[in-house]
Design a protein around this motif. Structure first.
Motif: not given
Length: 221
Positions: A9-12, A48-51, A126-130, A216-221
């Motif tokens: 996870v990239g933290i900008i 894999d993820v950017v925040i 909505t629940t369609r986002t990661p 944050f748990k949602g990004i693990l898949d």
């Protein structure tokens, strides 16, 4: 499923960012690997993820997020998003995502022109986002807000409803005057999410709420 410890996870960070350690803490809680990435970098290929955390990038001079929006890392963030990878902007991060047109609309000065810091009841629209896929649609959560420029506005409200791009709305009150109580939106693809509330400040009982942990748990898949 990806091994949790393999999720980078990239933290900008920009001059004035002040919620980066809060994000790091939340990312560590779910078992992913946080990496600080400064504004002058140009490569996110190993992430894999950017925040994009909250704070006051460049002192919010000119307009919140405007100076951050022309720094070198922005090109890399846009390329990252174009590859359909998850990007989350929180508070000042949300303002930046609006500034660089990765999400529709803008976050402008609160209706009362004052800084607001309090807990709010919010609805997951909505629940369609990661970041929201582990919640239930219309689930109510309690998250803190802390902003002076968090009032959401767009000229294309009907399009947001048609495309299921509204992520969060205020439930009991509208503290900043946001259009239709909106306080979180996503791009049309759903991989880029901008929210004004701070889920990273609600990840354990000690902080009075664990309602932000699933972001944050949602990004693990």
């Amino acid at each position: 499923m990806t091994d949790v410890t393999d999720v980078n996870v990239g933290i900008i960070r920009f001059p004035g960012t002040n919620c980066d350690r809060d994000i790091e803490y939340a990312v560590n809680i779910v078992g992913a690997k946080p990496h600080y990435i400064d504004w002058n970098k140009k490569d996110l290929s190993n992430m894999d993820v950017v925040i994009i955390p909250g704070g006051f990038s460049y002192g919010d001079y000119l307009r919140a997020g405007s100076i951050a929006g022309i720094t070198p890392i922005i090109t890399a963030i846009k390329e990252f998003a174009k590859e359909n990878k998850p990007v989350l902007g929180i508070c000042n991060g949300a303002q930046i995502l609006g500034e660089i047109d990765l999400v529709p609309g803008v976050f402008i000065e609160n209706e009362n022109a004052r800084f607001i810091c309090k807990n709010e009841k919010l609805k997951i629209n909505t629940t369609r986002t990661p970041f929201t896929k582990l919640y239930k649609k219309d689930e109510l959560v309690n998250l803190p807000i802390a902003h002076k420029e968090g009032r959401y506005y767009t000229d294309n409200l009907e399009e947001l409803y048609d495309n299921d791009q509204i992520v969060l709305t205020f439930e009991d009150e509208n503290p900043n005057g946001s259009l239709d109580n909106i306080t979180g939106v996503c791009n049309n693809e759903g991989n880029v999410v901008a929210v004004m509330p701070h889920p990273e400040r609600a990840v354990e009982k000690l902080l009075r709420s664990e309602d932000g942990l699933k972001f944050f748990k949602g990004i693990l898949d």
